[in-house]
Design a protein around this motif. Structure first.
Motif, PDB file in Angstrom:
ATOM      1  N   GLU A 225       0.816  -1.215   0.000  1.00  0.00           N
ATOM      2  CA  GLU A 225       0.000   0.000   0.000  1.00  0.00           C
ATOM      3  C   GLU A 225       0.856   1.274   0.000  1.00  0.00           C
ATOM      4  N   VAL A 226       0.342   2.308  -0.623  1.00  0.00           N
ATOM      5  CA  VAL A 226       0.891   3.649  -0.418  1.00  0.00           C
ATOM      6  C   VAL A 226       0.123   4.221   0.769  1.00  0.00           C
ATOM      7  N   ALA A 232       6.116   0.793  -1.332  1.00  0.00           N
ATOM      8  CA  ALA A 232       4.963   0.861  -2.224  1.00  0.00           C
ATOM      9  C   ALA A 232       5.101  -0.229  -3.271  1.00  0.00           C
TER      10      ALA A 232
HETATM   11 CA   LIG Z   1       3.529   1.396   2.164  1.00  0.00          CA
END
Ligand SMILES: [Ca+2]
Ligand SMILES: [Ca+2]
Ligand SMILES: [Ca+2]
Length: 491
Positions: A225-226, A232
């Motif tokens: 996830e960002v 990322a």
């Molecule tokens: Ca992350």
């Protein structure tokens, strides 16, 4: 704690060495790989008492198959009519020969328990604190703690794709591997727990051994996830389906085939409903004198062809033996040589973070298999070829320093299991295992933008948007080219 490069190099390997499957002979390294570097430590595979029965396609399963298998001294375990495959178990020494003579059976082949990925993985691990402070207005990716070490994402222009609004949302990527640690802080939002499955008896999809967990690292490359911490993934909003076919790096052909079949089936039919399958696994099987090897490839190809017919693109690691796949007569590389599989080579720099050093992130990694007729695309998989043990450092976000051996920083940083209750562990690793999920991530960005598409069309888009490096046109190192995330969603 620093680990020796030899151990680490061994860790990146998929594959190697298979027992002759038709005669129970001892495993032996095929000639074609005997001269490979020491890093390609040979691993073996073990014959099992399970058999794959290859049935004629589009004929239907013989109504007497169960009885006939019993008469041959075996037990019919499962039938996959859509694949034209059945599984049986037997301890009778002549079962394979007898089963091959059953009406409606083309071939019977003894299944192998294959070491598809190296279990002896030892990498540097670090923990991310959840203090990065997510700033939605920042350039996507730049809020992640270890962003400055993520050369693999920038090498394929992923941040530009994210900032253009394409992050893979809606795309479903099945990661067929070992265990995926679904509690990881950088993966938990993106895992479809309900559709994740294990095809390894006795273990759930979110179980494996050790502190690395190959499947967890691969999943993070696709879709970490960002979220303001850690790393990322290439498609940070894609959905991951964890499908366990290996345990401690090892698994049967049956488990891999069943995993592909499950991944490719629509949810409405009890499947995982994947758009893309990533297989960061591989084995080199001796061909000459091993009719079984060919039949195992046929069986696997039934599954990969089925996936494509179901509209699913299958992406695989090319393998880490440093082999020229254009010139291997004696061995078969699976699943890379199975029908319809996108075969990915690994690229990586040598001393990228050494001040004043000049290196390309697009050089063919020292261990990567290659060959124009086999490689479809190239992607960052990292390398560990830099001599010496100098330490490099980059700024950690939001503050502090990330220091590491320079050669280790040429590898790919992604999520790992860690120890105990850890939910934020990260590890450097290199291999074509790390390159394939970068391509799966780019494919997910495309599906996220355009929606589900025919796999031939998706593959064509990956190719046409890739950067043609090296020799003009298709070549040994890059195949059709090195994937480019931004071009994939903007051209
Ligand atoms: Ca992350
Ligand atoms: Ca999360
Ligand atoms: Ca080229």
């Amino acid at each position: 704690m620093l680990h020796s490069r030899h151990l680490l190099a061994g860790a990146v390997l998929i594959s190697l060495g298979a027992a002759a499957c038709s005669d129970n002979s001892q495993p032996s390294a095929p000639d074609a790989v005997a001269g490979t570097p020491a890093k390609a430590a040979a691993r073996t595979s073990e014959p099992t008492n399970d058999f794959i029965l290859i049935l004629p396609e589009a004929v239907g399963v013989s109504p007497t198959l169960k009885r006939d298998v019993a008469a041959a001294g075996g037990t019919l375990l499962d039938v996959k009519p859509e694949l034209g495959l059945a599984y049986a178990n037997s301890t009778a020494p002549d079962f394979e020969a007898k089963a091959a003579k059953i009406k409606g059976v083309q071939h019977a082949v003894r299944d192998l328990m294959v070491q598809w990925t190296d279990p002896n993985t030892r990498f540097e691990s670090i923990e991310a604190e959840a203090t990065g402070g997510f700033d939605a207005s920042a350039i996507h990716g730049s809020t992640e703690s270890f962003w400055n070490a993520q050369w693999n994402a920038t090498a394929i222009d992923a941040p530009d794709a994210w900032d253009a609004g394409y992050r893979g949302r809606g795309a479903r990527v099945a990661v067929i591997d070992g265990g995926i640690y679904n509690a990881h802080v950088d993966l938990d939002a993106n895992i479809d727990v309900a559709r994740s499955r294990s095809f390894v008896p006795g273990f759930a999809y979110n179980q494996d051994v050790g502190t690395f967990w190959h499947g967890t690292h691969v999943a993070g490359i696709v879709a970490a996830e960002v979220n303001g911490l850690g790393t990322a993934g290439i498609a940070p909003e894609a959905t991951i389906i964890g499908i366990k076919a290996l345990h401690n790096g090892s698994g049967s052909f049956e488990a891999v085939i069943d995993a592909i079949y499950y991944a490719a089936n629509p949810i409405a039919q009890g499947g995982a409903g994947a758009h893309i399958i990533n297989m960061s696994l591989g084995a080199i099987l001796p061909k000459q004198g091993n009719e079984g090897t060919i039949q195992l490839l046929v069986a696997l190809s039934r599954a990969t062809s089925y996936a494509r017919k179901q509209g699913v693109l299958v992406i695989a690691a090319a393998g880490n033996e440093g082999l020229d796949l254009d010139h291997i007569q004696n061995v078969v590389s699976v699943p890379a040589e199975a029908v319809g599989v996108v075969n990915v080579s690994a690229l990586g720099p040598m001393g990228l973070y050494v001040a004043g050093n000049s290196t390309s992130v697009d050089r063919l990694a020292s261990y990567s298999n290659f060959g124009q007729s086999s490689i479809s695309l190239g992607a960052p998989g990292g390398d560990f070829a830099l001599p010496g043990n100098a330490v490099c450092s980059v700024a950690r976000i939001p503050s502090g320093t990330l220091a590491q051996l320079c050669w280790a920083m040429d590898m790919v940083l992604s999520t790992s299991r860690g120890t105990g209750a850890s939910i934020s562990s990260y590890t450097w690793a290199a291999g074509t295992s790390m390159a394939a999920p970068a391509v799966a991530g780019v494919a997910a960005l495309i599906v996220g933008k355009y929606g589900p598409m025919d796999p031939a069309q998706l593959e064509a888009k990956l190719r046409s948007s890739s950067d043609d490096l090296g020799k003009p046109g298709r070549d040994d190192a890059y195949g059709h080219g090195r994937v480019n995330a931004y071009r994939a969603v903007t051209e």
